[in-house]
Design a protein around this motif. Structure first.
Motif, PDB file in Angstrom:
ATOM      1  N   UNK A 138      49.523  32.606  44.161  1.00 43.92           N
ATOM      2  CA  UNK A 138      48.062  32.665  44.232  1.00 43.92           C
ATOM      3  C   UNK A 138      47.516  33.888  43.501  1.00 43.92           C
ATOM      4  N   UNK A 139      48.366  34.925  43.346  1.00 47.08           N
ATOM      5  CA  UNK A 139      47.963  36.127  42.635  1.00 47.08           C
ATOM      6  C   UNK A 139      47.188  37.131  43.457  1.00 47.08           C
ATOM      7  N   UNK A 140      46.959  36.843  44.729  1.00 49.74           N
ATOM      8  CA  UNK A 140      46.138  37.742  45.549  1.00 49.74           C
ATOM      9  C   UNK A 140      46.716  39.143  45.631  1.00 49.74           C
ATOM     10  N   UNK A 141      48.030  39.267  45.666  1.00 47.25           N
ATOM     11  CA  UNK A 141      48.658  40.586  45.797  1.00 47.25           C
ATOM     12  C   UNK A 141      48.668  41.350  44.476  1.00 47.25           C
ATOM     13  N   UNK A 142      48.246  40.719  43.390  1.00 46.97           N
ATOM     14  CA  UNK A 142      48.240  41.359  42.075  1.00 46.97           C
ATOM     15  C   UNK A 142      46.828  41.660  41.575  1.00 46.97           C
ATOM     16  N   UNK A 143      45.837  41.183  42.314  1.00 49.90           N
ATOM     17  CA  UNK A 143      44.455  41.297  41.840  1.00 49.90           C
ATOM     18  C   UNK A 143      43.646  42.282  42.676  1.00 49.90           C
ATOM     19  N   UNK A 144      42.535  42.715  42.113  1.00 52.43           N
ATOM     20  CA  UNK A 144      41.638  43.617  42.828  1.00 52.43           C
ATOM     21  C   UNK A 144      41.037  42.883  44.018  1.00 52.43           C
ATOM     22  N   UNK A 145      40.649  43.648  45.025  1.00 56.53           N
ATOM     23  CA  UNK A 145      40.051  43.074  46.226  1.00 56.53           C
ATOM     24  C   UNK A 145      38.628  43.588  46.352  1.00 56.53           C
ATOM     25  N   UNK A 146      37.664  42.701  46.114  1.00 59.46           N
ATOM     26  CA  UNK A 146      36.255  43.069  46.076  1.00 59.46           C
ATOM     27  C   UNK A 146      36.062  44.186  45.053  1.00 59.46           C
ATOM     28  N   UNK A 147      35.654  45.363  45.468  1.00 58.43           N
ATOM     29  CA  UNK A 147      35.421  46.451  44.519  1.00 58.43           C
ATOM     30  C   UNK A 147      36.603  47.410  44.411  1.00 58.43           C
ATOM     31  N   UNK A 148      37.710  47.098  45.102  1.00 64.13           N
ATOM     32  CA  UNK A 148      38.868  47.989  45.106  1.00 64.13           C
ATOM     33  C   UNK A 148      39.916  47.510  44.103  1.00 64.13           C
ATOM     34  N   UNK A 149      40.231  48.335  43.097  1.00 61.27           N
ATOM     35  CA  UNK A 149      41.269  47.949  42.131  1.00 61.27           C
ATOM     36  C   UNK A 149      42.619  47.764  42.822  1.00 61.27           C
ATOM     37  N   UNK A 150      43.460  46.943  42.216  1.00 63.80           N
ATOM     38  CA  UNK A 150      44.822  46.744  42.698  1.00 63.80           C
ATOM     39  C   UNK A 150      45.534  48.097  42.754  1.00 63.80           C
ATOM     40  N   UNK A 151      46.195  48.385  43.869  1.00 59.95           N
ATOM     41  CA  UNK A 151      46.892  49.654  44.033  1.00 59.95           C
ATOM     42  C   UNK A 151      48.272  49.393  44.615  1.00 59.95           C
ATOM     43  N   UNK A 152      49.303  49.606  43.802  1.00 57.15           N
ATOM     44  CA  UNK A 152      50.681  49.411  44.249  1.00 57.15           C
ATOM     45  C   UNK A 152      51.518  50.590  43.777  1.00 57.15           C
ATOM     46  N   UNK A 153      52.220  51.227  44.695  1.00 57.76           N
ATOM     47  CA  UNK A 153      53.019  52.400  44.377  1.00 57.76           C
ATOM     48  C   UNK A 153      54.191  52.050  43.461  1.00 57.76           C
TER      49      UNK A 153
END
Length: 222
Positions: free
Chosen positions: A33-48
């Motif tokens: 679905x890509x949800x874990x790779x995409x921005x959420x509302x106004x928050x950019x994707x953040x993955x350590x």
């Protein structure tokens, strides 16, 4: 919270078979679905992403062949603690994002099916999403847990609750243990090597397990 060294020993003692049991109990299948790779509302994707993972991705082309990316093509300073202009001191790195705030390596077909252009070299946090281990000092990506079994916590994802093979559960469990150990090792190294950098106006310093770096990955002071 217990001492990080104590938590690290707990992470190293994790039983992969028990983690796999927990993953099977919760169930999971990626729906792309890509949800874990995409921005959420106004928050950019953040993955350590760890420093060695950045270097690995620098040398990995989208087609799996050898390539060479700039450090900033792969990672950006973790935004937490920085001012609105992105200046100041912060800890660790986040995967780079595109103009929409999605992971720079995320691709999407016309039908909305998502994929990772560096899937074979993706960081541990991506390999193990949507799971984390209930240990102090390890991260819980994308908010609080929505389900848990034993030491394993599951975070919001539409793929949860689906059947998973034992082989896939064990592979995921092995990566999950490796990530838990690495996160704690990184946290200890950052703690032990940290010295205030006192960046000037408009400057950014990232403290990772290898020391203080500039946004381009170069070492401060060199």
């Amino acid at each position: 919270m217990e001492d990080l060294e104590v938590e690290l020993e707990r992470a190293r003692d994790l039983d992969v078979s028990e983690l796999a049991d927990a993953i099977e109990t919760i169930g999971f299948e990626c729906t792309r679905c890509g949800a874990c790779c995409k921005s959420e509302e106004d928050d950019p994707h953040t993955a350590t992403v760890f420093p060695d993972e950045v270097r690995n991705l620098q040398a990995t082309g989208s087609d799996g062949e050898a390539d060479e990316r700039d450090w900033r093509d792969v990672a950006r300073p973790m935004p937490y603690g920085l001012d609105e202009d992105g200046a100041g001191e912060t800890f660790e790195w986040a995967l780079q994002t595109d103009s929409c705030g999605d992971c720079t390596f995320y691709e999407e077909d016309e039908d909305g099916t998502g994929s990772c252009s560096v899937h074979g070299s993706r960081p541990l946090i991506c390999q193990t999403y949507p799971f984390s281990v209930a240990l102090g000092g390890t991260s819980q990506p994308m908010g609080e847990a929505v389900d848990e079994a034993g030491m394993v916590r599951a975070h919001e994802c539409e793929g949860l609750g689906r059947d998973i093979s034992r082989e896939d559960a064990e592979s995921l469990a092995s990566a999950l243990k490796e990530r838990a150990v690495r996160e704690l090792e990184e946290a200890i190294d950052v703690r032990d090597s940290y010295e205030p950098a006192n960046p000037g106006p408009g400057e950014t310093v990232v403290h990772d397990s290898e020391g203080a770096k500039r946004p381009d990955g170069s070492t401060v002071g060199e």
